[in-house]
Design a protein around this motif. Structure first.
Motif, PDB file in Angstrom:
ATOM      1  N   ASP A 203     -19.328  -6.071  -6.038  1.00 30.63           N
ATOM      2  CA  ASP A 203     -18.046  -6.765  -5.857  1.00 30.63           C
ATOM      3  C   ASP A 203     -16.914  -6.000  -6.549  1.00 30.63           C
ATOM      4  O   ASP A 203     -15.774  -5.920  -6.029  1.00 30.63           O
ATOM      5  CB  ASP A 203     -18.142  -8.186  -6.425  1.00 30.63           C
ATOM      6  N   THR A 204     -17.220  -5.468  -7.725  1.00 27.53           N
ATOM      7  CA  THR A 204     -16.190  -4.687  -8.442  1.00 27.53           C
ATOM      8  C   THR A 204     -15.782  -3.458  -7.624  1.00 27.53           C
ATOM      9  O   THR A 204     -14.588  -3.097  -7.527  1.00 27.53           O
ATOM     10  CB  THR A 204     -16.725  -4.260  -9.818  1.00 27.53           C
ATOM     11  N   PHE A 205     -16.769  -2.794  -7.029  1.00 31.34           N
ATOM     12  CA  PHE A 205     -16.474  -1.616  -6.205  1.00 31.34           C
ATOM     13  C   PHE A 205     -15.624  -1.990  -4.995  1.00 31.34           C
ATOM     14  O   PHE A 205     -14.658  -1.288  -4.645  1.00 31.34           O
ATOM     15  CB  PHE A 205     -17.795  -0.976  -5.764  1.00 31.34           C
ATOM     16  N   ILE A 206     -15.986  -3.128  -4.378  1.00 33.53           N
ATOM     17  CA  ILE A 206     -15.237  -3.551  -3.191  1.00 33.53           C
ATOM     18  C   ILE A 206     -13.794  -3.890  -3.564  1.00 33.53           C
ATOM     19  O   ILE A 206     -12.827  -3.482  -2.882  1.00 33.53           O
ATOM     20  CB  ILE A 206     -15.929  -4.753  -2.530  1.00 33.53           C
ATOM     21  N   VAL A 207     -13.654  -4.644  -4.676  1.00 27.41           N
ATOM     22  CA  VAL A 207     -12.292  -5.021  -5.101  1.00 27.41           C
ATOM     23  C   VAL A 207     -11.481  -3.772  -5.458  1.00 27.41           C
ATOM     24  O   VAL A 207     -10.285  -3.631  -5.114  1.00 27.41           O
ATOM     25  CB  VAL A 207     -12.364  -5.996  -6.289  1.00 27.41           C
ATOM     26  N   GLY A 208     -12.131  -2.840  -6.139  1.00 26.22           N
ATOM     27  CA  GLY A 208     -11.419  -1.603  -6.496  1.00 26.22           C
ATOM     28  C   GLY A 208     -11.019  -0.812  -5.265  1.00 26.22           C
ATOM     29  O   GLY A 208      -9.906  -0.220  -5.200  1.00 26.22           O
ATOM     30  N   SER A 209     -11.900  -0.785  -4.276  1.00 23.56           N
ATOM     31  CA  SER A 209     -11.587  -0.053  -3.032  1.00 23.56           C
ATOM     32  C   SER A 209     -10.401  -0.688  -2.320  1.00 23.56           C
ATOM     33  O   SER A 209      -9.497   0.006  -1.807  1.00 23.56           O
ATOM     34  CB  SER A 209     -12.817  -0.034  -2.115  1.00 23.56           C
ATOM     35  N   ILE A 210     -10.417  -2.025  -2.276  1.00 19.47           N
ATOM     36  CA  ILE A 210      -9.313  -2.733  -1.598  1.00 19.47           C
ATOM     37  C   ILE A 210      -7.996  -2.462  -2.311  1.00 19.47           C
ATOM     38  O   ILE A 210      -6.950  -2.205  -1.681  1.00 19.47           O
ATOM     39  CB  ILE A 210      -9.621  -4.234  -1.535  1.00 19.47           C
ATOM     40  N   ILE A 211      -8.044  -2.520  -3.646  1.00 23.74           N
ATOM     41  CA  ILE A 211      -6.812  -2.255  -4.407  1.00 23.74           C
ATOM     42  C   ILE A 211      -6.324  -0.818  -4.156  1.00 23.74           C
ATOM     43  O   ILE A 211      -5.117  -0.540  -3.996  1.00 23.74           O
ATOM     44  CB  ILE A 211      -7.058  -2.509  -5.899  1.00 23.74           C
ATOM     45  N   GLY A 212      -7.268   0.130  -4.115  1.00 23.80           N
ATOM     46  CA  GLY A 212      -6.879   1.525  -3.879  1.00 23.80           C
ATOM     47  C   GLY A 212      -6.252   1.714  -2.502  1.00 23.80           C
ATOM     48  O   GLY A 212      -5.244   2.435  -2.352  1.00 23.80           O
ATOM     49  N   VAL A 213      -6.836   1.057  -1.502  1.00 25.98           N
ATOM     50  CA  VAL A 213      -6.293   1.158  -0.142  1.00 25.98           C
ATOM     51  C   VAL A 213      -4.888   0.558  -0.099  1.00 25.98           C
ATOM     52  O   VAL A 213      -3.956   1.109   0.529  1.00 25.98           O
ATOM     53  CB  VAL A 213      -7.236   0.471   0.867  1.00 25.98           C
ATOM     54  N   CYS A 214      -4.765  -0.600  -0.769  1.00 24.21           N
ATOM     55  CA  CYS A 214      -3.436  -1.251  -0.772  1.00 24.21           C
ATOM     56  C   CYS A 214      -2.390  -0.364  -1.450  1.00 24.21           C
ATOM     57  O   CYS A 214      -1.230  -0.246  -0.978  1.00 24.21           O
ATOM     58  CB  CYS A 214      -3.532  -2.600  -1.468  1.00 24.21           C
ATOM     59  N   LEU A 215      -2.747   0.237  -2.564  1.00 21.87           N
ATOM     60  CA  LEU A 215      -1.804   1.119  -3.254  1.00 21.87           C
ATOM     61  C   LEU A 215      -1.463   2.328  -2.388  1.00 21.87           C
ATOM     62  O   LEU A 215      -0.304   2.783  -2.338  1.00 21.87           O
ATOM     63  CB  LEU A 215      -2.411   1.580  -4.593  1.00 21.87           C
ATOM     64  N   PHE A 216      -2.454   2.863  -1.699  1.00 22.88           N
ATOM     65  CA  PHE A 216      -2.205   4.008  -0.823  1.00 22.88           C
ATOM     66  C   PHE A 216      -1.254   3.632   0.292  1.00 22.88           C
ATOM     67  O   PHE A 216      -0.295   4.376   0.613  1.00 22.88           O
ATOM     68  CB  PHE A 216      -3.553   4.504  -0.271  1.00 22.88           C
ATOM     69  N   LEU A 217      -1.485   2.495   0.894  1.00 26.73           N
ATOM     70  CA  LEU A 217      -0.603   2.055   1.982  1.00 26.73           C
ATOM     71  C   LEU A 217       0.810   1.789   1.461  1.00 26.73           C
ATOM     72  O   LEU A 217       1.813   2.076   2.148  1.00 26.73           O
ATOM     73  CB  LEU A 217      -1.174   0.789   2.628  1.00 26.73           C
ATOM     74  N   LEU A 218       0.882   1.231   0.221  1.00 22.28           N
ATOM     75  CA  LEU A 218       2.195   0.969  -0.347  1.00 22.28           C
ATOM     76  C   LEU A 218       2.946   2.265  -0.603  1.00 22.28           C
ATOM     77  O   LEU A 218       4.173   2.376  -0.317  1.00 22.28           O
ATOM     78  CB  LEU A 218       2.037   0.167  -1.650  1.00 22.28           C
ATOM     79  N   MET A 219       2.274   3.271  -1.090  1.00 23.02           N
ATOM     80  CA  MET A 219       2.910   4.545  -1.366  1.00 23.02           C
ATOM     81  C   MET A 219       3.326   5.217  -0.055  1.00 23.02           C
ATOM     82  O   MET A 219       4.407   5.825   0.030  1.00 23.02           O
ATOM     83  CB  MET A 219       1.936   5.452  -2.142  1.00 23.02           C
ATOM     84  N   VAL A 220       2.492   5.107   0.957  1.00 23.88           N
ATOM     85  CA  VAL A 220       2.860   5.691   2.253  1.00 23.88           C
ATOM     86  C   VAL A 220       4.106   5.007   2.793  1.00 23.88           C
ATOM     87  O   VAL A 220       5.021   5.647   3.346  1.00 23.88           O
ATOM     88  CB  VAL A 220       1.677   5.572   3.244  1.00 23.88           C
ATOM     89  N   TYR A 221       4.148   3.704   2.629  1.00 24.53           N
ATOM     90  CA  TYR A 221       5.292   2.957   3.135  1.00 24.53           C
ATOM     91  C   TYR A 221       6.559   3.340   2.375  1.00 24.53           C
ATOM     92  O   TYR A 221       7.635   3.469   2.965  1.00 24.53           O
ATOM     93  CB  TYR A 221       4.991   1.448   3.007  1.00 24.53           C
ATOM     94  N   LEU A 222       6.425   3.526   1.058  1.00 24.46           N
ATOM     95  CA  LEU A 222       7.601   3.868   0.262  1.00 24.46           C
ATOM     96  C   LEU A 222       8.084   5.295   0.554  1.00 24.46           C
ATOM     97  O   LEU A 222       9.279   5.588   0.485  1.00 24.46           O
ATOM     98  CB  LEU A 222       7.288   3.714  -1.234  1.00 24.46           C
ATOM     99  N   TRP A 223       7.244   6.192   0.846  1.00 24.61           N
ATOM    100  CA  TRP A 223       7.613   7.587   1.072  1.00 24.61           C
ATOM    101  C   TRP A 223       7.984   7.856   2.519  1.00 24.61           C
ATOM    102  O   TRP A 223       8.310   8.992   2.862  1.00 24.61           O
ATOM    103  CB  TRP A 223       6.459   8.512   0.677  1.00 24.61           C
ATOM    104  N   ARG A 224       8.106   6.956   3.314  1.00 20.71           N
ATOM    105  CA  ARG A 224       8.544   7.186   4.703  1.00 20.71           C
ATOM    106  C   ARG A 224      10.031   7.351   4.749  1.00 20.71           C
ATOM    107  O   ARG A 224      10.775   6.683   4.106  1.00 20.71           O
ATOM    108  CB  ARG A 224       8.130   6.004   5.563  1.00 20.71           C
TER     109      ARG A 224
END
Length: 224
Positions: A203-224
């Motif tokens: 569960d910790t791995f899954i939660v960490g993966s989700i958080i990482g994906v969300c941060l990546f998407l947020l950074m992509v959105y900000l750098w557009r």
């Protein structure tokens, strides 16, 4: 011969009385020999001694009467007839027979008394020995019974101790069984804990993966 007639009648009376008393006295020996009783303890000694004294007194009176008759036979002035002399001699012979018979009877009675006394003493000794032996046996039996009671008490204590050991062994067996049951259930508990730990890591791995994906998407959105 008025004196002769009186003494003659007196002799006949005394002879008759003496004969009856002597017969009764002679039965004492056979009675004592037959019953074998303790003469002194039963009081028989007083009875036969009284009879003996009575017979001796009668014999003494008979002897005195015979002496008086003998004195008449020597009377020179009034000499007795031949029939009187024969009667006087007969009374004298009867008296002598009675003297011998009384002596013999007294000997028999005394022998019977001595024998009865001896046998009574032997019986008393035997009775005392039996009583002593019985007391010894009772005392020995008492000691044996006491020993038996001590053995019974010891055995009872041993049985109680064995029962207590059995109860303790049963309790220890129950505890051991419970401990074995607990020990048998420990591996299952470890497996459950291991599964929980693995699930938490996943569960910790899954939660960490989700958080990482969300941060990546947020950074992509900000750098557009």
């Amino acid at each position: 011969m008025t004196d002769y007639d009186s003494l003659h009648r007196q002799c006949r009376t005394l002879e008759s009385l003496f004969d009856a008393k002597l017969t009764a006295y002679s039965r004492v020996a056979s009675t004592i020999s037959r019953t074998q009783e303790d003469v002194e303890a039963s009081g028989s000694s007083e009875r036969w001694r009284d009879m003996e004294v009575e017979v001796e007194e009668l014999l003494e009176k008979l002897g005195e009467t015979n002496d008086q008759l003998s004195a008449l036979s020597e009377d020179r002035e009034n000499p007795p007839s031949q029939s009187m002399l024969r009667a006087i001699q007969r009374h004298r012979d009867v008296y002598q027979d009675y003297v011998r018979e009384l002596r013999r009877t007294k000997t028999n009675v005394q022998s019977a008394v001595d024998q009865a006394t001896l046998l009574s003493g032997v019986r008393n000794d035997i009775a005392a020995y039996k009583s002593s032996a019985a007391d010894s046996l009772l005392a020995e039996r008492g000691r044996i019974d006491s020993s038996h009671r001590m053995v019974d008490d010891t055995l009872e204590q041993a049985y109680e101790t064995r029962s207590e050991f059995a109860r303790q062994r049963s309790s220890l067996g129950t505890i051991q069984t419970r401990m074995l049951g607990v020990l048998n259930t420990v591996p299952g508990i470890n497996n459950v804990l291991s599964m929980i730990h693995k699930r938490r890591r996943r569960d910790t791995f899954i939660v960490g993966s989700i958080i990482g994906v969300c941060l990546f998407l947020l950074m992509v959105y900000l750098w557009r």
